[in-house]
Design a protein around this motif. Structure first.
Motif, short mmCIF file in Angstrom:
data_model
loop_
_atom_site.label_atom_id
_atom_site.label_comp_id
_atom_site.label_asym_id
_atom_site.label_seq_id
_atom_site.Cartn_x
_atom_site.Cartn_y
_atom_site.Cartn_z
N THR A 938 0.90 -1.18 0.03
CA THR A 938 -0.09 0.13 -0.14
C THR A 938 0.80 1.24 -0.13
O THR A 938 0.67 2.16 -0.66
CB THR A 938 -0.96 -0.15 1.28
OG1 THR A 938 -1.81 -1.26 1.32
CG2 THR A 938 -1.75 1.22 1.19
N LEU A 939 1.97 1.33 0.89
CA LEU A 939 2.90 2.41 0.98
C LEU A 939 3.50 2.64 -0.43
O LEU A 939 3.94 3.74 -0.93
CB LEU A 939 3.84 2.27 2.17
CG LEU A 939 3.27 2.44 3.50
CD1 LEU A 939 4.13 1.96 4.59
CD2 LEU A 939 2.66 3.81 3.77
N VAL A 940 3.77 1.67 -1.05
CA VAL A 940 4.65 1.68 -2.41
C VAL A 940 3.77 2.29 -3.33
O VAL A 940 4.13 2.98 -4.35
CB VAL A 940 5.35 0.32 -2.74
CG1 VAL A 940 5.55 0.24 -4.22
CG2 VAL A 940 6.22 -0.02 -1.90
N GLY A 941 2.44 1.61 -3.52
CA GLY A 941 1.32 2.27 -4.29
C GLY A 941 1.16 3.64 -4.07
O GLY A 941 1.18 4.42 -5.07
N LEU A 942 1.11 4.44 -2.81
CA LEU A 942 1.01 5.59 -2.61
C LEU A 942 2.13 6.47 -2.99
O LEU A 942 2.17 7.44 -3.62
CB LEU A 942 0.58 5.97 -1.05
CG LEU A 942 -0.80 5.51 -0.44
CD1 LEU A 942 -0.90 5.38 0.95
CD2 LEU A 942 -1.88 6.21 -1.12
N GLY A 943 3.26 5.72 -2.83
CA GLY A 943 4.64 6.46 -3.48
C GLY A 943 4.57 6.55 -4.68
O GLY A 943 4.88 7.61 -5.49
N ARG A 944 4.25 5.67 -5.53
CA ARG A 944 4.27 5.63 -7.07
C ARG A 944 3.15 6.72 -7.51
O ARG A 944 3.24 7.40 -8.52
CB ARG A 944 3.89 4.20 -7.58
CG ARG A 944 5.00 3.19 -7.62
CD ARG A 944 4.76 2.01 -7.98
NE ARG A 944 5.71 1.11 -8.06
CZ ARG A 944 5.91 -0.09 -8.31
NH1 ARG A 944 4.75 -1.00 -8.35
NH2 ARG A 944 7.03 -0.99 -8.31
N ILE A 945 2.08 6.81 -6.72
CA ILE A 945 1.00 7.95 -7.26
C ILE A 945 1.59 9.19 -6.94
O ILE A 945 1.52 10.17 -7.87
CB ILE A 945 -0.10 7.86 -6.54
CG1 ILE A 945 -1.00 6.40 -6.93
CG2 ILE A 945 -1.07 8.94 -6.76
CD1 ILE A 945 -2.28 6.22 -6.08
N ALA A 946 2.42 9.51 -5.91
CA ALA A 946 2.89 10.80 -5.71
C ALA A 946 4.11 10.75 -6.72
O ALA A 946 4.49 12.03 -7.02
CB ALA A 946 3.64 10.79 -4.20
N GLU A 947 4.99 10.00 -7.09
CA GLU A 947 5.87 10.05 -8.01
C GLU A 947 5.56 10.32 -9.29
O GLU A 947 5.87 11.47 -10.07
CB GLU A 947 6.82 8.62 -8.08
CG GLU A 947 8.15 8.76 -8.83
CD GLU A 947 8.66 7.58 -8.73
OE1 GLU A 947 9.88 7.53 -8.43
OE2 GLU A 947 8.19 6.51 -8.91
N ALA A 948 4.36 9.89 -9.85
CA ALA A 948 3.64 10.20 -10.98
C ALA A 948 3.13 11.58 -11.08
O ALA A 948 3.13 12.56 -12.04
CB ALA A 948 2.43 9.31 -11.27
N ARG A 949 2.82 12.17 -9.84
CA ARG A 949 2.62 13.69 -9.76
C ARG A 949 3.52 14.71 -9.77
O ARG A 949 3.43 15.89 -9.70
CB ARG A 949 1.39 13.88 -8.61
CG ARG A 949 0.16 13.12 -8.65
CD ARG A 949 -0.48 13.26 -7.38
NE ARG A 949 -1.87 12.78 -7.46
CZ ARG A 949 -2.37 12.50 -6.27
NH1 ARG A 949 -2.26 12.74 -5.13
NH2 ARG A 949 -3.85 11.93 -6.34
N GLY A 950 5.02 13.96 -9.54
CA GLY A 950 6.05 15.00 -9.36
C GLY A 950 6.04 15.28 -8.30
O GLY A 950 7.16 16.06 -7.79
N GLU A 951 5.50 14.81 -7.20
CA GLU A 951 5.90 14.85 -5.71
C GLU A 951 6.92 14.15 -5.06
O GLU A 951 6.55 13.04 -4.48
CB GLU A 951 4.50 14.80 -4.92
CG GLU A 951 3.48 15.60 -5.33
CD GLU A 951 1.92 15.34 -4.74
OE1 GLU A 951 2.00 14.34 -4.08
OE2 GLU A 951 1.03 16.21 -5.08
N ARG A 952 8.13 14.30 -5.54
CA ARG A 952 9.15 13.47 -5.32
C ARG A 952 9.52 13.29 -3.81
O ARG A 952 9.78 12.08 -3.25
CB ARG A 952 10.48 14.12 -5.77
CG ARG A 952 10.43 13.99 -7.43
CD ARG A 952 11.56 14.46 -8.19
NE ARG A 952 12.86 13.62 -7.80
CZ ARG A 952 12.96 12.39 -8.57
NH1 ARG A 952 12.21 12.23 -9.50
NH2 ARG A 952 13.97 11.77 -8.28
N ALA A 953 9.39 14.20 -3.01
CA ALA A 953 9.45 14.12 -1.92
C ALA A 953 8.57 13.21 -0.93
O ALA A 953 9.08 12.49 0.07
CB ALA A 953 9.79 15.65 -0.94
N ALA A 954 7.27 13.53 -1.43
CA ALA A 954 6.35 12.62 -0.55
C ALA A 954 6.58 11.18 -0.97
O ALA A 954 6.37 10.29 -0.50
CB ALA A 954 4.98 13.00 -1.06
#
Length: 997
Positions: A938-954
């Motif tokens: 779940t955490l990895v999935g949320l990380g990938r969503i943040a990464e796709a939005r360009g929110e690298r820190a999140a």
């Protein structure tokens, strides 16, 4: 004008008279035009229908059309359309069109959960058929597609109608028709499935399994194919049907219900508009019997998915008998058991979720009537729990019986009054006739008896039982003597209760001394007893028990003796007065300790499906025995009881139900005893404590105490000493007594910092002479090479474990090993084998009635299917979510939601995926090792969503959280991470975060 092509082609005028159409050529022409009303039909197809030999000329066809126009007159228009013709009539005037509309509406009603309306619509649709569609045109190439389409829809409507009738309880009547249809269509799997379900409902699994096997063989012989996933799922359901736990149905009644038919209807009507109804009244007035009859009017009472509720409109009825409860502490667990729910899954561990929260999760989306019988001794706890459940579960209704109101806002009270005079006389006469065939008496004498008994049903039944040895005049005289004071003056509820007590006392005095002794000793049982247990604990014989049944002091049904609560209360007072309670409770505890010891080895073998139900029905007695050992305190008996019952408690998933007693026993032991750690007597200074030599029992007590969130401090305090005790018990040449302790020890320690010592202790038993311990050790030994990346050696160990468990017939261990093997196969990319292994495990968990475990396995199977069959994966995730909700399992639901989130992400819906991931994260318990894989993914999935939005820190924060969750279990290699259910790309992501890159 009306037209018919569902059979011989015919037409009727507005006056109902049949229109003469002429010869077969014109009928064939009209039939093909009506098969497509309003649509153009080519001249070639029409010519083929009229003359399949192909000799009809265009001029001859035109001549036939002209004659047909003349026959029909103004009732229909046949127009030339391009190179063909069409008929212009309202579709409702054609029977085939009406049939298709009614069939569609019927199917929609069935899918919407309205089988009654579906049956009406579908019967009307099928009633339009008078024979084969487009009769006489089957040999025509032009007509064949339309005929085939209509016949297929007819068969589909038949299936829908039969399914709807079965939902309304018509399984038995459907069997002959289904057998005939399956004989004509042996490869049609929906028909086979309906027949299988009808056979099961009619007579159990044997005939149903035979029908499945016949269908499977036909499919293999004719098509070289396996049954569909739906039919295979039905097969698994059949295999698991008998042992699967289900909501407890209202108890079967042995006598006719007299005098309250109107009340049943009125209370049922009240439940339609009120969500909490309490039946109040004194003991013996008939509250329980009335609640049983109302529950019968409300639904089938047969458990999950069976029948369709009527009356109150509920799909399920659950009957919870609360009289055996000593206090309110065990109330939530009692309701979980009544609902047929397990507290933990195969992966074990304490989820930390309170039983009340599990109840809410299990009932939140279900339409249930919950009957709470005998609430008065736990009325405060019932009131609080009922208020909370009703607030959180909008489709729940509660019917309670109590001598006093619950006092909850929204409660509707229904005072249960004594019977009216005529009904009381009928009841006495009927019950007296049962013990003395041909009984007759003057109505006025019977009425005098009933009036003296305040028309209380229980008092009347007790008195009527005396007709076996007394004539009615003598009975009336004795009652007058006994109740002379009570018969005068007012008749308030208190007086009525005293009247009943007087009748019970009078009945008691007429018992022989051996009968009184057996009756008072019987009161220590919780939930009744088998004949063997009753004779042992009551120190009596079968004849005495039968005499108590004859005199209405005991009831006998379903192979068990039971005592009514009102009689039990009086008999319990007699037990105290005789000074026998302590001795009898000890005898009761020793009897059920013996039963648990006898059952324990069978639970590790094929007989587990026979012994699990036997222990389940005695669960109340096991808890009562344990309570006595805690209250005494008899620490030794308590430890032995917990150890002997531990395997049953873990398989059934109800270990949390004994956690409070386990904690109390450990507190009663005081400082951790050296003698227990050593596993033998002696070893300390001074006199050895009574628990000396019970090292394994001590370990299992610690494990059971830790199965509930309240036991975590106890676990930390006793873990080191328990580890030493377990090592001592399993370090010599002879194996220990309770091999399940080894397995549970490893699972409980999996998340601890020094987990390796627990793994080493269990793995050392790989060559143990005890076969179950050997299989468990081989399972555990696979984790070492897995963590080091040697998947071949791990696969060998897990495979050996699966073979060992399977040879013993243990479904519990086999399912766990198969699930692990499936994870390894998926890690190697062999998803076909992973799915097959998971399917095997699912059959076993369904046989055990393990809803939560089945939900976990469905999630795992979906994970294995995502790459090759995303539609099936999505269906598995959705089914797992439904099962987890039914089981009240937040962990299982979190895993299913994570899977659905993965699918949303795959479908290009990041917003939907994020919402599902967040909900999964909220439900996953961060302290439970079973949730680690879900939490990490779940955490990895949320990380990938943040990464796709360009929110690298999140994104980096989420990836580090995922790595922290995984490393906390000691899993820091890709192979170990995959065992947690992580696919290769997720595992690589976590390893990268661990390495700090």
């Amino acid at each position: 004008m009306l037209f018919g092509i569902l059979g011989e082609t015919r037409a009727w005028g507005d006056d109902g008279a049949e229109v003469p159409l002429g010869g077969p050529a014109r009928r064939a022409l009209l039939a093909l035009l009506l098969a497509h009303p309003g649509e153009a039909v080519s001249a070639d197809r029409l010519a083929d229908a009229v003359d399949p030999d192909g000799t009809l000329s265009a001029h001859a066809l035109q001549s036939q059309v002209s004659r047909l126009r003349k026959a029909l007159g103004p009732g229909a228009a046949i127009e030339q359309a391009g190179a063909g013709y069409r008929i212009v009539v309202p579709q409702e005037d054609v029977d085939a069109c009406r049939f298709e509309r009614l069939a569609r509406e019927g199917r929609a009603a069935l899918r919407a959960g309205d089988p009654g309306r579906a049956v009406t619509l579908l019967r009307e649709a099928l009633g339009l058929w008078r024979g084969p569609a487009l009769a006489g045109l089957a040999e025509s190439e032009g007509a064949r597609p339309a005929a085939v389409r209509l016949e297929e829809r007819r068969l589909g409507a038949l299936e829908d109608r039969i399914e709807a009738e079965c939902l309304l309880g018509g399984h038995g009547g459907a069997v002959p028709e289904l057998r005939e249809l399956v004989g004509r269509h042996p490869l049609r799997e929906r028909l086979a499935g309906l027949l299988i379900r009808a056979l099961f409902a009619e007579g159990g699994p044997a005939a149903a399994l035979m029908a499945y096997e016949e269908t499977r063989r036909h499919l293999a012989d004719e098509l070289g194919a396996d049954p569909s996933p739906e039919l295979m799922a039905l097969h698994r359901e059949l295999l698991s049907a008998d042992p699967a736990p289900a909501p407890t149905a209202p108890p079967a009644q042995l006598t006719a219900f007299v005098g309250r038919a109107g009340e049943v209807a009125e209370v049922a009507a009240l439940l339609r508009v009120a969500r909490l109804v309490t039946l109040t009244g004194p003991g013996g007035v008939g509250k329980t019997r009335l609640s049983v009859e109302v529950a019968g009017a409300a639904g089938t009472g047969a458990g999950v998915g069976v029948g369709v509720g009527v009356g109150v409109g509920v799909g399920e009825v659950c009957f919870a008998e609360l009289a055996p409860l000593r206090d309110g502490a065990g109330l939530p667990q009692a309701l979980l058991s009544a609902l047929g729910l397990r507290a933990t899954g195969l992966s074990m561990g304490g989820s930390g979720q309170a039983p009340v929260d599990r109840l809410i999760a299990a009932l939140a989306d279900r339409t249930v009537l919950l009957v709470l019988d005998n609430c008065e001794h736990v009325v405060d706890e019932i009131a609080a729990l009922a208020a909370r459940l009703l607030a959180a579960c909008p489709r729940l209704r509660v019917l309670a019986t109590s001598r006093e109101p619950l006092g909850v806002i929204g409660e509707n009270l229904w005072p249960v009054r004594p019977l009216d005079g005529d009904a009381a006389v009928r009841l006495f006469t009927e019950r007296a006739g049962a013990v003395r065939p041909g009984f007759t008496a003057a109505p006025e004498v019977v009425r005098r008896i009933c009036a003296a008994l305040d028309d209380l049903p229980l008092a009347i039944e007790l008195a009527a039982a005396r007709i076996r040895t007394l004539d009615v005049g003598e009975l009336a005289g004795r009652l007058d003597d006994r109740l002379g004071v009570a018969a005068r003056g007012s008749r308030g509820s208190d007086e009525r209760h005293r009247t009943l007590r007087s009748v019970v006392a009078w009945s008691w005095e007429l018992l022989s001394e051996p009968e009184q002794r057996a009756a008072r000793r019987f009161t220590v049982f919780a939930g009744g007893a088998t004949a063997e247990s009753a004779m042992r604990v009551c120190d009596t014989d079968g004849g005495t028990l039968e005499a108590l049944v004859d005199k209405s002091l005991l009831e006998f049904a379903g192979g068990r003796y039971r005592m009514l609560e009102t009689i039990g209360a009086y008999a319990g007072e007699r037990l105290d007065a005789a000074g026998e309670r302590a001795a009898v409770r000890r005898a009761h505890a020793l009897r059920f300790l013996e039963l648990a010891r006898t059952a324990d080895p069978h639970l590790r073998r094929a007989e587990q499906l026979e012994w699990l139900p036997r222990l389940t029905v005695e669960h109340g007695n096991l808890l009562a025995a344990l309570r006595w050992s805690v209250e005494s305190p008899d620490v030794r008996t308590g430890l032995e009881l917990l150890a002997a019952a531990s395997h049953y408690l873990w398989i059934r998933g109800i270990s949390a139900s004994v956690a409070p007693q386990a904690i109390t026993l450990l507190d009663a032991m005081g400082p951790v005893p050296d003698e227990a750690v050593a596993g033998a007597g002696g070893g300390g200074t001074g006199e050895a404590p009574p628990w000396a030599g019970l090292g394994e029992e001590y370990v299992l007590c610690v494990l059971l105490a830790a199965s509930d969130a309240a036991g975590r401090p106890v676990w930390q305090r006793h873990r080191a000493a328990a580890g030493q005790a377990l090592a001592a018990a399993w370090s010599g040449a002879r194996p220990g007594r309770y091999p399940v302790g080894l397995f549970l020890w490893m699972m409980r320690n999996a998340g601890e910092a020094d987990a390796q010592s627990a793994f080493a202790l269990v793995s050392a038993q790989r060559d143990c002479p005890e076969p179950w311990a050997r299989a468990a050790a081989r399972y555990v030994s696979g984790f070492g090479p897995l963590g080091e990346g040697d998947t071949a050696l791990a696969d060998e160990a897990f495979g050996a474990a699966a073979r060992g468990f399977r040879e013993l017939g243990d479904r519990w261990g086999t399912a766990l090993a198969l699930d692990t093997l499936a994870g390894l196969a998926a890690g190697h990319g062999d998803h076909v084998r992973a799915v097959a292994l998971t399917d095997e495990a699912l059959v076993l968990t369904e046989q055990l009635g393990a809803l939560e475990d089945s939900a976990d396995l469905l999630v795992n199977r979906a994970d294995h299917r995502v790459g090759g069959n995303p539609a099936s994966a999505r269906a598995d995730y959705a089914q797992a979510a439904a099962l987890a909700r039914r089981a009240g399992s937040p962990t299982g639901l979190a895993a299913a939601l994570r899977g659905l989130a993965d699918m949303a992400l795959l479908d290009g819906d990041p917003a939907g995926a994020e919402r599902l991931y967040e909900e999964a994260l909220e439900r996953a318990d961060p302290h439970w090792v079973k949730s680690v894989g879900t939490r990490v993914r779940t955490l990895v999935g949320l990380g990938r969503i943040a990464e796709a939005r360009g929110e690298r820190a999140a994104a980096r924060t989420r990836f580090r959280q995922a790595a922290g969750a995984a490393v906390g279990t000691g899993a820091d290699t890709p192979e170990a991470l995959r065992l947690l259910g992580l696919p290769a790309d997720v595992a690589a992501c976590v390893v990268e975060a661990v390495s700090g890159r």
